[in-house]
Motif scaffolding. Structure first.
Motif, PDB file in Angstrom:
ATOM      1  N   GLU A  14       1.106  -1.187   0.064  1.00 18.31           N
ATOM      2  CA  GLU A  14      -0.109   0.149   0.086  1.00 18.31           C
ATOM      3  C   GLU A  14       0.879   1.126   0.036  1.00 18.31           C
ATOM      4  OE1 GLU A  14      -3.179   0.394   2.863  1.00 18.31           O
ATOM      5  OE2 GLU A  14      -4.156  -1.447   2.041  1.00 18.31           O
ATOM      6  N   VAL A  15       0.475   2.122  -0.805  1.00 18.07           N
ATOM      7  CA  VAL A  15       1.219   3.517  -0.935  1.00 18.07           C
ATOM      8  C   VAL A  15       0.337   4.681  -0.327  1.00 18.07           C
ATOM      9  CG1 VAL A  15       2.469   4.830  -2.601  1.00 18.07           C
ATOM     10  CG2 VAL A  15       2.325   2.422  -2.970  1.00 18.07           C
ATOM     11  N   LEU A  16       1.043   5.586   0.079  1.00 19.84           N
ATOM     12  CA  LEU A  16       0.577   6.868   0.858  1.00 19.84           C
ATOM     13  C   LEU A  16       1.005   7.892  -0.128  1.00 19.84           C
ATOM     14  CD1 LEU A  16      -1.622   8.211   2.702  1.00 19.84           C
ATOM     15  CD2 LEU A  16       0.114   8.465   4.141  1.00 19.84           C
ATOM     16  N   VAL A  17       0.209   8.553  -0.816  1.00 14.91           N
ATOM     17  CA  VAL A  17       0.583   9.808  -1.547  1.00 14.91           C
ATOM     18  C   VAL A  17       0.163  11.146  -0.863  1.00 14.91           C
ATOM     19  CG1 VAL A  17       0.917  10.870  -3.688  1.00 14.91           C
ATOM     20  CG2 VAL A  17       0.851   8.505  -3.588  1.00 14.91           C
ATOM     21  N   ILE A  18       0.893  11.761  -0.232  1.00 15.67           N
ATOM     22  CA  ILE A  18       0.451  12.993   0.494  1.00 15.67           C
ATOM     23  C   ILE A  18       0.702  14.383  -0.459  1.00 15.67           C
ATOM     24  CG2 ILE A  18       0.422  14.444   2.563  1.00 15.67           C
ATOM     25  CD1 ILE A  18       1.232  11.909   3.859  1.00 15.67           C
TER      26      ILE A  18
END
Length: 826
Positions: A197-201
């Motif tokens: 899972e990837v979090l892009v902020i």
């Protein structure tokens, strides 16, 4: 739930894989779970103490609430091995302690776990609210969830696509072809991104259209978190964060300044938090500044802020180690610079209003030269959309305190500032002028949201009121509070009216006479008769001098003085003044006018008090019919007329005629004025006294006590009406021969009346008579006789020897003398 199940649930919580049902299960279990399973929490540094005390780390909770559960999750996370190898480029957080956002962190996580489609979630709110810090703290807290990496992108002033490609090359060792355009390179990066899972902020988005082409593909493993001041469309899930509550604001200050320093001056700290509008940025800036200045008190920094506003250096100079080192003005300027001129004009206009919710119809009135539809579009599409303006309720909006300060500092930049301020004051003066002397509760509720803005015109913007408008805001505010029985607040506005009018208009002006008369009326309502009389006389002489002896305002002064003389027992003088005022009003208005109805009513009350019932009754009826015709049947003065006519019947022992009128008057007063109003207290007292006359003590007692409590609440402990209530309660016990209970109430009433009305007032004589009567009934003749004699002397001087009350008390004395004689013979 057993120990193993509890452990599995905690693991899911820590890994961020819990469902809403897990939280519900945990909450229920922690409330009702068995002690053996709860003991398993010890390995997570959670101790269950005696009773309900729960120690989690260095924090203690009374019950397992949401904060306690969140604290448990945080402690558990700290016990687990640290994540290794997670690719991220998170900025360094500058917070000392992250406070007041646990619920938001949990809600944000729930929003991002929706796997039904690509998850784009936005943290929205005004500048300085803490959007960036919340996003950063979320990433740090849930880092284990995102094994595919956390990519932090800065939207303002930088190209999103270039940042994505740079992250992929430097952190993921991806190498998109230079032959591809930027969108193609970004697409390559997303398609070749490492597993997990990837979090892009994307921080500080100012235009969603600019970042949308670069968002990751529609795969559930990609989570996109945006921070922005914008309100975005329905396709983006949004978490709007608000300012901190008071307790969290104080806790934030404590984390920066120290608990002892805050608690030593807690009230000052609360005022500081309020002045800063509980905005995290303002609190952090001031807290850090205070930490650098150990000799500077919280009260002193508050004084500096009130003097220098946003120019105060504590709000201008951020510490370099803050997450976003911006001063308050600089933070607001980021939004301000994006606005067009028409939006800035509307923002300036809004900053003229008080720092309270603003009814939008007031804005439309001040900006009457603008199309209402255009104003609405500017408001919604620009100010509300950027969180510069908050919608509080239906057609009600408000500026944050610090944004208002920012806008007022910017005001000097526009040429039409003075014209806007003058128009604002014109509208507020007009609104104040609409408040009648006897408004209904419904009308007052409609006017209540407008009153702070009327006050703003009379205080901050008073220099922009014309001479003709000058007293209107003050007088309107005075009537607003006076009509609700809030005489202390009314006094403040009437006194300010007098002072400001004299400063602007001099001491000889009709407006001065109005302001003096208004203030005198409040003194009269407060029982301060000597002060009231002096002011009434001053107003009368000024009006005669400036307007002539036959002007309606002169009649108003004569009527006011007559009412005051009547209340002080000077009945002959009162009748002369009433008659003089009535003649002037008839010459001016003819035979029908609200002022004439008022004067007829007052004259009838005088006749009533003198026992001239045959003269009083037709005047009461005439005043009632005139008021119905001129004011309508749903008006507070109709209730007054009904009550006065009932009192006339009551004094003549015509109770069956009085009772329905009293009931009708009381119900109308409650309907029009609300349950808590001096007129309602009078109505309860009147009806209670009628029940006493009919020997209905059970019905009378609660009404008389309720009247007393309401009078004390509305008028204060020291007021003639309160003395009357004590007297009436004493009379109730007297009639039931409960003399030991009656005596202290009679004495309390007597002493209050002497103190408030003077030794020679007829009401003092009545109290003396009442006290003498119970002494007589107890054969305390030597105590009763001097009281009767003193009462008769007062009444003969004040209302005459032939007045029914004087005659009655003389009869009471004669009965006493007979009893004394009979007693001595026996």
């Amino acid at each position: 739930m057993n120990s193993e199940e509890l452990g599995n649930l905690l693991d899911r919580l820590v890994e961020g894989k819990q469902a809403e049902a897990d939280i519900t299960t945990l909450r229920q279990f922690l409330k009702e779970g068995n002690n053996q399973a709860l003991l398993q929490l010890g390995k997570y540094n959670v101790n269950i103490g005696q009773g309900q005390d729960i120690q989690i780390g260095d924090r203690v909770f009374v019950t397992w609430n949401d904060d306690a559960i969140q604290a448990l999750i945080e402690v558990v996370q700290k016990q687990l091995p640290k994540a290794t190898g997670i690719v991220e480029n998170l900025p360094r957080s500058g917070v000392v302690e992250f406070i007041g956002r646990n619920h938001e962190l949990y809600t944000l996580h729930q929003l991002l776990q929706d796997n039904q489609r690509i998850t784009v979630t936005a943290i929205t709110g005004m500048g300085g609210i803490g959007k960036t810090e919340l996003a950063l703290q979320y990433a740090l807290k849930y880092k284990l969830q995102y094994l595919g990496g956390i990519c932090w992108l800065q939207a303002r002033g930088l190209n999103i696509g270039s940042q994505i490609v740079q992250f992929a090359r430097s952190r993921l060792q991806l190498n998109p072809s230079e032959e591809l355009d930027l969108l193609g390179q970004v697409g390559f990066c997303w398609s070749h991104w490492q597993a997990g899972e990837v979090l892009v902020i994307i921080d500080d988005v100012i235009d969603y259209k600019l970042i949308k082409p670069y968002l990751p593909p529609s795969e559930s493993r990609f989570k996109v978190l945006i921070t922005t001041q914008l309100r975005l469309g329905k396709s983006v899930k949004q978490l709007e964060i608000e300012v901190l509550d008071e307790s969290s604001a104080l806790e934030l200050l404590e984390s920066l300044v120290g608990k002892d320093r805050i608690h030593e001056t807690l009230n000052d700290a609360k005022q500081l938090c309020s002045w800063l509008g509980y905005l995290p940025l303002g609190l952090e800036l001031v807290g850090r500044y205070l930490d650098r200045k150990p000799d500077l008190s919280i009260a002193q920094i508050q004084q500096r802020l009130e003097k220098k506003r946003l120019e105060e250096r504590s709000l201008q100079k951020p510490d370099s180690d803050m997450t976003k080192p911006l001063g308050v003005s600089a933070a607001f300027n980021l939004s301000w610079d994006t606005l067009d001129d028409s939006t800035k004009d509307l923002a300036f206009l809004l900053s003229l209003f008080a720092i309270t919710p603003i009814p939008w119809k007031l804005v439309e009135q001040v900006a009457s030269h603008e199309d209402p539809d255009d104003l609405e579009e500017i408001r919604d599409d620009n100010l509300v959309n950027l969180h510069l303006l908050q919608r509080k309720a239906d057609s009600i909006y408000q500026l944050h305190r610090l944004i208002r300060e920012f806008l007022q500092e910017k005001y000097s930049e526009i040429d039409k500032a003075d014209a806007q301020k003058q128009k604002f004051c014109q509208v507020m003066a007009s609104i104040a002028q609409q408040i009648p002397e006897s408004p209904t509760l419904k009308f007052l509720l409609q006017m209540t949201p407008m009153m702070p803005h009327v006050a703003e015109a009379g205080t901050t913007l008073i220099n922009y009121l014309s001479d003709q408008e000058l007293i209107q805001p003050f007088a309107g505010l005075g009537r607003f509070y006076e009509s609700q029985g809030f005489y202390n607040q009314a006094e403040i506005w009437y006194e300010q009216c007098r002072i400001k009018a004299e400063e602007r208009l001099g001491t000889e002006h009709p407006e001065i006479a109005i302001s003096i008369s208004n203030l005198a009326r409040i003194y009269q309502f407060q029982g301060r008769y000597t002060e009231a009389e002096s002011l009434y006389m001053n107003a009368l002489e000024m009006r005669k001098h400036l307007l002539g002896s036959n002007h309606p305002d002169v009649a108003d002064s004569l009527n006011s003085l007559a009412v005051l003389a009547f209340k002080q027992g000077r009945y002959i003088q009162a009748e002369t003044l009433f008659t003089q005022g009535l003649e002037i009003w008839k010459q001016t208005y003819g035979n029908e006018h609200p002022e004439i109805a008022d004067c007829l009513n007052n004259l009838a009350m005088l006749y009533n008090e003198q026992g001239r019932y045959q003269e009083a009754e037709p005047l009461f009826i005439q005043a009632l019919e005139m008021r119905k015709k001129l004011l309508g049947v749903q008006h507070p003065r109709i209730a007054t007329s009904l009550s006065n006519l009932a009192y006339c019947y009551n004094l003549q022992e015509q109770y069956d005629q009085a009772q329905p009128l009293y009931i009708q008057a009381l119900e109308l007063s409650k309907q029009l004025l609300g349950e808590e109003h001096p007129n309602v207290a009078d109505g309860l007292n009147n009806l209670g006294m009628l029940y006493l006359a009919k020997a209905k003590y059970l019905e009378a007692e609660p009404m008389l006590f309720q009247a007393l409590e309401l009078q004390k609440k509305m008028l204060g402990e020291e007021h003639p009406n309160v003395a009357t209530c004590f007297n009436n309660l004493g009379y109730m016990y007297d009639l039931q021969e409960r003399y030991l209970e009656a005596e202290p109430l009679y004495l309390q009433s007597l002493n209050m009346r002497k103190r408030l009305l003077g030794e020679k007032h007829p009401y003092v004589a009545i109290s003396l008579n009442n006290l003498a009567k119970i002494y007589r009934e107890q054969n305390r003749f030597s105590e009763a006789q001097p009281l009767y004699i003193q009462a008769i002397e007062i009444l003969e001087t004040q209302i005459g020897s032939d007045h029914p009350i004087t005659v009655q008390i003389r009869t009471n004395l004669e009965k006493l003398l007979v009893l004394q004689t009979n007693n001595s013979d026996n």
